[in-house]
Design a protein around this motif. Structure first.
Motif, PDB file in Angstrom:
ATOM      1  N   VAL A 231       0.850  -1.187   0.000  1.00  0.00           N
ATOM      2  CA  VAL A 231       0.000   0.000   0.000  1.00  0.00           C
ATOM      3  C   VAL A 231       0.888   1.240   0.000  1.00  0.00           C
ATOM      4  CG1 VAL A 231      -1.746   1.295   1.288  1.00  0.00           C
ATOM      5  CG2 VAL A 231      -1.832  -1.207   1.249  1.00  0.00           C
ATOM      6  N   VAL A 232       0.555   2.225  -0.819  1.00  0.00           N
ATOM      7  CA  VAL A 232       1.209   3.522  -0.740  1.00  0.00           C
ATOM      8  C   VAL A 232       0.195   4.523  -0.203  1.00  0.00           C
ATOM      9  CG1 VAL A 232       2.878   3.058  -2.564  1.00  0.00           C
ATOM     10  CG2 VAL A 232       0.690   4.091  -3.145  1.00  0.00           C
ATOM     11  N   LEU A 233       0.696   5.421   0.616  1.00  0.00           N
ATOM     12  CA  LEU A 233      -0.165   6.434   1.225  1.00  0.00           C
ATOM     13  C   LEU A 233      -0.107   7.684   0.356  1.00  0.00           C
ATOM     14  CD1 LEU A 233       0.819   5.851   4.972  1.00  0.00           C
ATOM     15  CD2 LEU A 233      -1.020   4.793   3.631  1.00  0.00           C
ATOM     16  N   GLY A 234      -1.029   7.769  -0.585  1.00  0.00           N
ATOM     17  CA  GLY A 234      -1.060   8.867  -1.529  1.00  0.00           C
ATOM     18  C   GLY A 234      -1.812  10.067  -0.999  1.00  0.00           C
ATOM     19  N   PRO A 235      -1.852  11.156  -1.752  1.00  0.00           N
ATOM     20  CA  PRO A 235      -2.535  12.381  -1.299  1.00  0.00           C
ATOM     21  C   PRO A 235      -4.028  12.211  -1.115  1.00  0.00           C
ATOM     22  CG  PRO A 235      -1.828  12.564  -3.600  1.00  0.00           C
ATOM     23  CD  PRO A 235      -1.211  11.326  -3.061  1.00  0.00           C
ATOM     24  N   ASP A 236      -4.619  11.213  -1.774  1.00  0.00           N
ATOM     25  CA  ASP A 236      -6.067  10.978  -1.649  1.00  0.00           C
ATOM     26  C   ASP A 236      -6.393   9.764  -0.799  1.00  0.00           C
ATOM     27  OD1 ASP A 236      -6.668  13.159  -3.362  1.00  0.00           O
ATOM     28  OD2 ASP A 236      -6.244  11.888  -5.104  1.00  0.00           O
ATOM     29  N   GLY A 237      -5.380   9.229  -0.104  1.00  0.00           N
ATOM     30  CA  GLY A 237      -5.608   8.083   0.760  1.00  0.00           C
ATOM     31  C   GLY A 237      -4.800   6.874   0.324  1.00  0.00           C
ATOM     32  N   PRO A 238      -4.946   5.752   1.030  1.00  0.00           N
ATOM     33  CA  PRO A 238      -4.180   4.546   0.703  1.00  0.00           C
ATOM     34  C   PRO A 238      -4.567   3.975  -0.661  1.00  0.00           C
ATOM     35  CG  PRO A 238      -5.131   4.419   2.917  1.00  0.00           C
ATOM     36  CD  PRO A 238      -5.786   5.571   2.230  1.00  0.00           C
ATOM     37  N   VAL A 239      -3.567   3.470  -1.376  1.00  0.00           N
ATOM     38  CA  VAL A 239      -3.774   2.855  -2.679  1.00  0.00           C
ATOM     39  C   VAL A 239      -3.046   1.512  -2.692  1.00  0.00           C
ATOM     40  CG1 VAL A 239      -3.426   3.053  -5.172  1.00  0.00           C
ATOM     41  CG2 VAL A 239      -3.924   5.097  -3.822  1.00  0.00           C
ATOM     42  N   VAL A 240      -3.734   0.473  -3.130  1.00  0.00           N
ATOM     43  CA  VAL A 240      -3.132  -0.862  -3.245  1.00  0.00           C
ATOM     44  C   VAL A 240      -2.326  -0.920  -4.543  1.00  0.00           C
ATOM     45  CG1 VAL A 240      -3.602  -3.326  -3.514  1.00  0.00           C
ATOM     46  CG2 VAL A 240      -4.951  -1.966  -1.903  1.00  0.00           C
ATOM     47  N   VAL A 241      -1.034  -1.261  -4.444  1.00  0.00           N
ATOM     48  CA  VAL A 241      -0.205  -1.321  -5.645  1.00  0.00           C
ATOM     49  C   VAL A 241       0.288  -2.737  -5.949  1.00  0.00           C
ATOM     50  CG1 VAL A 241       0.520   1.081  -5.528  1.00  0.00           C
ATOM     51  CG2 VAL A 241       1.843  -0.647  -4.304  1.00  0.00           C
ATOM     52  N   ASP A 242       0.122  -3.683  -5.034  1.00  0.00           N
ATOM     53  CA  ASP A 242       0.497  -5.062  -5.324  1.00  0.00           C
ATOM     54  C   ASP A 242      -0.100  -5.983  -4.276  1.00  0.00           C
ATOM     55  OD1 ASP A 242       1.666  -7.031  -6.854  1.00  0.00           O
ATOM     56  OD2 ASP A 242       3.677  -6.789  -6.050  1.00  0.00           O
ATOM     57  N   VAL A 243      -0.345  -7.240  -4.672  1.00  0.00           N
ATOM     58  CA  VAL A 243      -0.832  -8.285  -3.770  1.00  0.00           C
ATOM     59  C   VAL A 243       0.013  -9.523  -4.013  1.00  0.00           C
ATOM     60  CG1 VAL A 243      -2.804  -9.691  -3.052  1.00  0.00           C
ATOM     61  CG2 VAL A 243      -3.185  -7.346  -3.857  1.00  0.00           C
ATOM     62  N   ASN A 244       0.504 -10.161  -2.944  1.00  0.00           N
ATOM     63  CA  ASN A 244       1.343 -11.364  -3.048  1.00  0.00           C
ATOM     64  C   ASN A 244       0.654 -12.513  -2.337  1.00  0.00           C
ATOM     65  OD1 ASN A 244       3.501  -8.942  -1.980  1.00  0.00           O
ATOM     66  ND2 ASN A 244       3.597  -9.610  -4.085  1.00  0.00           N
ATOM     67  N   ASP A 245       0.670 -13.699  -2.971  1.00  0.00           N
ATOM     68  CA  ASP A 245      -0.055 -14.828  -2.393  1.00  0.00           C
ATOM     69  C   ASP A 245       0.720 -15.549  -1.306  1.00  0.00           C
ATOM     70  OD1 ASP A 245       1.360 -17.323  -3.887  1.00  0.00           O
ATOM     71  OD2 ASP A 245       1.085 -15.692  -5.304  1.00  0.00           O
ATOM     72  N   PHE A 246       2.062 -15.502  -1.281  1.00  0.00           N
ATOM     73  CA  PHE A 246       2.831 -16.123  -0.194  1.00  0.00           C
ATOM     74  C   PHE A 246       4.100 -15.307  -0.027  1.00  0.00           C
ATOM     75  CE2 PHE A 246       3.220 -20.241   2.233  1.00  0.00           C
ATOM     76  CZ  PHE A 246       4.340 -19.879   2.961  1.00  0.00           C
ATOM     77  N   PRO A 247       4.026 -14.189   0.710  1.00  0.00           N
ATOM     78  CA  PRO A 247       5.167 -13.280   0.838  1.00  0.00           C
ATOM     79  C   PRO A 247       6.178 -13.782   1.865  1.00  0.00           C
ATOM     80  CG  PRO A 247       3.311 -12.440   2.074  1.00  0.00           C
ATOM     81  CD  PRO A 247       2.833 -13.703   1.410  1.00  0.00           C
ATOM     82  N   SER A 248       7.115 -12.922   2.220  1.00  0.00           N
ATOM     83  CA  SER A 248       8.194 -13.305   3.135  1.00  0.00           C
ATOM     84  C   SER A 248       7.759 -13.288   4.600  1.00  0.00           C
ATOM     85  CB  SER A 248       9.375 -12.345   2.971  1.00  0.00           C
ATOM     86  OG  SER A 248       9.015 -11.041   3.420  1.00  0.00           O
ATOM     87  N   PHE A 249       6.720 -12.515   4.939  1.00  0.00           N
ATOM     88  CA  PHE A 249       6.260 -12.352   6.324  1.00  0.00           C
ATOM     89  C   PHE A 249       7.374 -11.815   7.221  1.00  0.00           C
ATOM     90  CE2 PHE A 249       3.472 -15.606   4.494  1.00  0.00           C
ATOM     91  CZ  PHE A 249       2.239 -15.020   4.722  1.00  0.00           C
ATOM     92  N   ARG A 250       8.268 -11.014   6.632  1.00  0.00           N
ATOM     93  CA  ARG A 250       9.308 -10.383   7.439  1.00  0.00           C
ATOM     94  C   ARG A 250       8.667  -9.461   8.473  1.00  0.00           C
ATOM     95  NH1 ARG A 250      12.183  -9.975   2.429  1.00  0.00           N
ATOM     96  NH2 ARG A 250      11.354  -7.874   2.140  1.00  0.00           N
ATOM     97  N   GLN A 251       9.289  -9.400   9.630  1.00  0.00           N
ATOM     98  CA  GLN A 251       8.872  -8.555  10.746  1.00  0.00           C
ATOM     99  C   GLN A 251       7.598  -9.042  11.437  1.00  0.00           C
ATOM    100  OE1 GLN A 251      10.942  -6.167  11.711  1.00  0.00           O
ATOM    101  NE2 GLN A 251      12.277  -6.455   9.938  1.00  0.00           N
TER     102      GLN A 251
END
Length: 312
Positions: A231-251
């Motif tokens: 998600v990027v926090l743009g001037p008009d609110g949050p925008v979804v820019v990518d979805v991953n089906d099995f990410p790294s789950f870092r942190q």
């Protein structure tokens, strides 16, 4: 349980899924590992129904792993996530169409089978973000400030297959990555791949109610259980820019144990899994409303010592 993990070569030493496989094995489960990009596959034997309780996919987009997972699903084997749902997000052009039609805040998206066709995008849409529709791990993502820059980039884009282009969303140079595991959401802040010179340390950050609601809706819209959302926090609110089906789950705290438990829960869930666009959001249960499983599971992650090692 007997599980099959499809693991691409580039992930064979990553903590996610290597440590998850070790954790499941230490809990007494049998885990077979198949490397679809480096093995001759006997398709009829590999996907015979009943050989495994569930299959799990950790591969690059565009590789043979998803085809093998879909074959297993067609033979009646449970998959984590649902194979149709994975297809729905790994094709970024398809993901954009599904997401925007279901009300998710995604940028307008153009798709082109040949890079020169992107020249037809109106100048008013620039700057553009251009990337392969089957890209992953930030591969071949370009910030294109003007039509002249696009023309200079065309030779580099040749051979990338289907491309997508989206108007750039102004942002502070960081992305918020939200991970969903076991019905819980965790947020991290990290440097945007479009701003490689921006110095920021990846770290856990508080998850706002607005971003949490969007991230939860992503799982409903695409039919995913284990996933990540950029998600990027743009001037008009949050925008979804990518979805991953099995990410790294870092942190994610105790991420290895949490993901391992989630795999077991999903593998044991009765009935067919959902897929993208199969039912309106109101007809799909929230993670908190799912019927508890009768399968005995290992203790919660807080009660399980986590093996030290790289986690994705």
């Amino acid at each position: 349980m007997k599980l099959c993990f499809l693991v691409e070569e580039q992930y064979r030493h990553d903590g996610m899924p290597v440590e998850v496989i070790r954790r499941l094995t230490s809990w007494g489960h049998q885990v077979d590992v198949v490397r679809p990009g480096g093995s001759l596959l006997d398709m009829t034997q590999a996907v015979r129904s009943g050989a495994h309780d569930a299959w799990v996919l950790k591969t690059v987009s565009g590789g043979p792993g998803l085809t093998l997972l879909e074959a297993a699903a067609a033979a009646g084997t449970r998959t984590v996530n649902d194979a149709r749902s994975i297809r729905g997000v790994r094709d970024k052009a398809l993901a954009a169409a599904i997401g925007r039609s279901r009300g998710l805040p995604l940028p307008p998206t153009y798709a082109a089978a040949r890079p020169e066709l992107l020249a037809e995008i109106p100048p008013s849409e620039y700057p553009l973000v251009v990337k392969p529709a089957d890209g992953s791990s930030g591969r071949a993502v370009h910030l294109v400030p003007s039509p002249d820059h696009l023309a200079a980039l065309l030779p580099e884009l040749a051979g990338e297959g289907l491309l997508i282009a989206q108007p750039y969303v102004p942002n502070p140079g960081t992305d918020v990555k939200v991970y969903s595991v076991g019905g819980d959401l965790y947020a991290t802040e990290r440097r945007s791949p479009l701003h490689p010179d921006h110095a920021v340390r990846e770290r856990r950050v508080p998850l706002s109610a607005e971003v949490a609601a969007i991230a939860a809706q992503v799982g409903v819209v695409y039919g995913l259980d284990l996933y990540g959302v950029d998600v990027v926090l743009g001037p008009d609110g949050p925008v979804v820019v990518d979805v991953n089906d099995f990410p790294s789950f870092r942190q994610v705290p105790d991420g290895v144990a949490r993901v391992a438990r989630a795999v077991l829960e999903l593998a044991a869930r009765p009935g067919p899994a959902g897929g993208p666009g199969l039912a309106p959001p109101a007809d799909l249960p929230d993670a908190q409303d799912r019927t508890p499983l009768s399968l005995p599971l290992p203790p919660h992650p807080e009660q399980v010592p986590v093996t030290a090692g790289k986690n994705g």
